[in-house]
Scaffold this motif. Structure first.
Motif, PDB file in Angstrom:
ATOM      1  N   ILE A 199      -3.177   4.087  -2.369  1.00 32.51           N
ATOM      2  CA  ILE A 199      -3.172   3.156  -3.498  1.00 32.51           C
ATOM      3  C   ILE A 199      -2.839   1.786  -2.931  1.00 32.51           C
ATOM      4  O   ILE A 199      -1.805   1.613  -2.291  1.00 32.51           O
ATOM      5  CB  ILE A 199      -2.132   3.543  -4.569  1.00 32.51           C
ATOM      6  CG1 ILE A 199      -2.479   4.886  -5.189  1.00 32.51           C
ATOM      7  CG2 ILE A 199      -2.050   2.465  -5.642  1.00 32.51           C
ATOM      8  CD1 ILE A 199      -1.449   5.385  -6.179  1.00 32.51           C
ATOM      9  N   ALA A 200      -3.711   0.816  -3.131  1.00 33.80           N
ATOM     10  CA  ALA A 200      -3.489  -0.552  -2.653  1.00 33.80           C
ATOM     11  C   ALA A 200      -3.126  -1.441  -3.845  1.00 33.80           C
ATOM     12  O   ALA A 200      -3.925  -1.594  -4.764  1.00 33.80           O
ATOM     13  CB  ALA A 200      -4.729  -1.072  -1.953  1.00 33.80           C
ATOM     14  N   LEU A 201      -1.911  -2.002  -3.813  1.00 35.25           N
ATOM     15  CA  LEU A 201      -1.470  -2.890  -4.895  1.00 35.25           C
ATOM     16  C   LEU A 201      -1.618  -4.360  -4.528  1.00 35.25           C
ATOM     17  O   LEU A 201      -1.502  -5.214  -5.385  1.00 35.25           O
ATOM     18  CB  LEU A 201      -0.003  -2.618  -5.245  1.00 35.25           C
ATOM     19  CG  LEU A 201       0.331  -1.213  -5.735  1.00 35.25           C
ATOM     20  CD1 LEU A 201       1.805  -1.113  -6.076  1.00 35.25           C
ATOM     21  CD2 LEU A 201      -0.518  -0.840  -6.934  1.00 35.25           C
ATOM     22  N   GLY A 202      -1.825  -4.655  -3.249  1.00 35.79           N
ATOM     23  CA  GLY A 202      -1.932  -6.046  -2.817  1.00 35.79           C
ATOM     24  C   GLY A 202      -0.569  -6.714  -2.772  1.00 35.79           C
ATOM     25  O   GLY A 202       0.461  -6.083  -2.991  1.00 35.79           O
ATOM     26  N   ASN A 229       0.839  -1.196   0.000  1.00 38.33           N
ATOM     27  CA  ASN A 229       0.000   0.000   0.000  1.00 38.33           C
ATOM     28  C   ASN A 229       0.876   1.248   0.000  1.00 38.33           C
ATOM     29  O   ASN A 229       1.942   1.260   0.619  1.00 38.33           O
ATOM     30  CB  ASN A 229      -0.875   0.039   1.256  1.00 38.33           C
ATOM     31  CG  ASN A 229      -1.828  -1.127   1.303  1.00 38.33           C
ATOM     32  OD1 ASN A 229      -2.494  -1.425   0.331  1.00 38.33           O
ATOM     33  ND2 ASN A 229      -1.885  -1.796   2.435  1.00 38.33           N
ATOM     34  N   VAL A 250       0.686   1.220 -12.979  1.00 41.62           N
ATOM     35  CA  VAL A 250       1.807   0.875 -12.102  1.00 41.62           C
ATOM     36  C   VAL A 250       2.795  -0.006 -12.851  1.00 41.62           C
ATOM     37  O   VAL A 250       2.409  -1.005 -13.464  1.00 41.62           O
ATOM     38  CB  VAL A 250       1.307   0.123 -10.843  1.00 41.62           C
ATOM     39  CG1 VAL A 250       2.466  -0.243  -9.937  1.00 41.62           C
ATOM     40  CG2 VAL A 250       0.274   0.951 -10.097  1.00 41.62           C
ATOM     41  N   MET A 278       4.550   5.111 -11.223  1.00 43.40           N
ATOM     42  CA  MET A 278       3.100   5.252 -11.294  1.00 43.40           C
ATOM     43  C   MET A 278       2.751   6.498 -12.090  1.00 43.40           C
ATOM     44  O   MET A 278       3.488   7.486 -12.041  1.00 43.40           O
ATOM     45  CB  MET A 278       2.512   5.401  -9.885  1.00 43.40           C
ATOM     46  CG  MET A 278       2.742   4.252  -8.975  1.00 43.40           C
ATOM     47  SD  MET A 278       1.986   4.595  -7.363  1.00 43.40           S
ATOM     48  CE  MET A 278       2.450   3.151  -6.482  1.00 43.40           C
ATOM     49  N   LYS A 337      -7.636   6.235 -11.928  1.00 46.45           N
ATOM     50  CA  LYS A 337      -6.953   4.952 -12.115  1.00 46.45           C
ATOM     51  C   LYS A 337      -5.467   5.246 -12.324  1.00 46.45           C
ATOM     52  O   LYS A 337      -5.094   6.159 -13.061  1.00 46.45           O
ATOM     53  CB  LYS A 337      -7.503   4.193 -13.323  1.00 46.45           C
ATOM     54  CG  LYS A 337      -8.954   3.790 -13.167  1.00 46.45           C
ATOM     55  CD  LYS A 337      -9.102   2.754 -12.089  1.00 46.45           C
ATOM     56  CE  LYS A 337     -10.547   2.290 -12.028  1.00 46.45           C
ATOM     57  NZ  LYS A 337     -10.789   1.384 -10.953  1.00 46.45           N
ATOM     58  N   GLN A 394       2.752  -8.541  -3.763  1.00 52.35           N
ATOM     59  CA  GLN A 394       3.559  -8.533  -4.992  1.00 52.35           C
ATOM     60  C   GLN A 394       4.628  -9.617  -4.866  1.00 52.35           C
ATOM     61  O   GLN A 394       5.442  -9.588  -3.949  1.00 52.35           O
ATOM     62  CB  GLN A 394       4.210  -7.159  -5.204  1.00 52.35           C
ATOM     63  CG  GLN A 394       3.213  -6.040  -5.387  1.00 52.35           C
ATOM     64  CD  GLN A 394       2.364  -6.218  -6.628  1.00 52.35           C
ATOM     65  OE1 GLN A 394       2.859  -6.577  -7.686  1.00 52.35           O
ATOM     66  NE2 GLN A 394       1.072  -5.991  -6.489  1.00 52.35           N
ATOM     67  N   ASP A 421      -4.154   0.287 -13.260  1.00 48.67           N
ATOM     68  CA  ASP A 421      -4.157  -0.971 -12.513  1.00 48.67           C
ATOM     69  C   ASP A 421      -4.773  -0.824 -11.124  1.00 48.67           C
ATOM     70  O   ASP A 421      -5.369  -1.743 -10.603  1.00 48.67           O
ATOM     71  CB  ASP A 421      -2.713  -1.476 -12.325  1.00 48.67           C
ATOM     72  CG  ASP A 421      -2.007  -1.681 -13.649  1.00 48.67           C
ATOM     73  OD1 ASP A 421      -2.602  -2.308 -14.529  1.00 48.67           O
ATOM     74  OD2 ASP A 421      -0.871  -1.205 -13.797  1.00 48.67           O
ATOM     75  N   ALA A 422      -4.587   0.332 -10.513  1.00 49.81           N
ATOM     76  CA  ALA A 422      -5.028   0.545  -9.137  1.00 49.81           C
ATOM     77  C   ALA A 422      -5.834   1.836  -9.059  1.00 49.81           C
ATOM     78  O   ALA A 422      -5.745   2.697  -9.941  1.00 49.81           O
ATOM     79  CB  ALA A 422      -3.817   0.626  -8.217  1.00 49.81           C
ATOM     80  N   GLU A 423      -6.599   1.978  -7.984  1.00 53.96           N
ATOM     81  CA  GLU A 423      -7.427   3.168  -7.824  1.00 53.96           C
ATOM     82  C   GLU A 423      -6.844   4.077  -6.744  1.00 53.96           C
ATOM     83  O   GLU A 423      -6.397   3.618  -5.703  1.00 53.96           O
ATOM     84  CB  GLU A 423      -8.846   2.765  -7.438  1.00 53.96           C
ATOM     85  CG  GLU A 423      -9.808   3.935  -7.423  1.00 53.96           C
ATOM     86  CD  GLU A 423     -11.237   3.495  -7.179  1.00 53.96           C
ATOM     87  OE1 GLU A 423     -12.091   4.395  -7.074  1.00 53.96           O
ATOM     88  OE2 GLU A 423     -11.497   2.295  -7.089  1.00 53.96           O
TER      89      GLU A 423
END
Length: 152
Positions: free
Chosen positions: A60-63, A2, A23, A36, A20, A65, A44-46
């Protein structure tokens, strides 16, 4: 993974809630660098606004990786730069030291050297059926003959 942005940085980038974000995660010599940029068509991310007791911020949450260590880390400030020239519009983020643990230099250190091939030792052939079925061991008859000689 994140990322949090204060209002000042968000305003400087021209990003707002709901945008949006495209990334790019660096690999090889660029491991540990993330780029970014705002791109509502293929993002890819919001970019999401969060309200907190100390004021609003963006997230921004990328989860998870797979390119980086898989563990929880405390929140840390990251060095960043808003790029100009040919790369205008990109925000480049340099990740903290923990990202180096999975970098190419660390992988080269931790990979074990290949072991030379060894010939497989041949075990002598044995009668598996005799062992499984309970056949008497070899030489048993001679042993019984000797025992009868001793008793008699």
């Amino acid at each position: 993974m994140n990322f949090s942005f204060n209002m000042t940085v968000a305003k400087e980038l021209g990003w707002s809630s709901g945008d949006k974000i495209e990334v790019l995660i660096g690999d090889g010599e660029h491991h540990g660098i993330i780029r970014m940029r705002k791109n509502n068509s293929v993002g890819d991310a919001e970019f999401v606004r969060r309200d907190a007791a100390k004021g609003a911020y963006f997230k921004i949450a990328l989860g998870p990786q797979s390119a980086f260590v898989d563990r929880s880390e405390t929140a840390r400030w990251c060095a960043f730069e808003i790029l100009d020239g040919d790369d205008a519009g990109w925000l480049e983020i340099i990740l903290p030291r923990w990202a180096d643990e999975t970098g190419p230099k660390m992988r080269d250190k931790t990979s074990a050297p290949a072991m030379p091939a060894r010939p497989v030792a041949q075990t002598p052939a044995r009668n598996v059926t005799a062992a499984v079925m309970g056949d008497p061991p070899p030489g048993r008859r001679q042993m019984l003959d000797k025992l009868s000689d001793i008793k008699g």
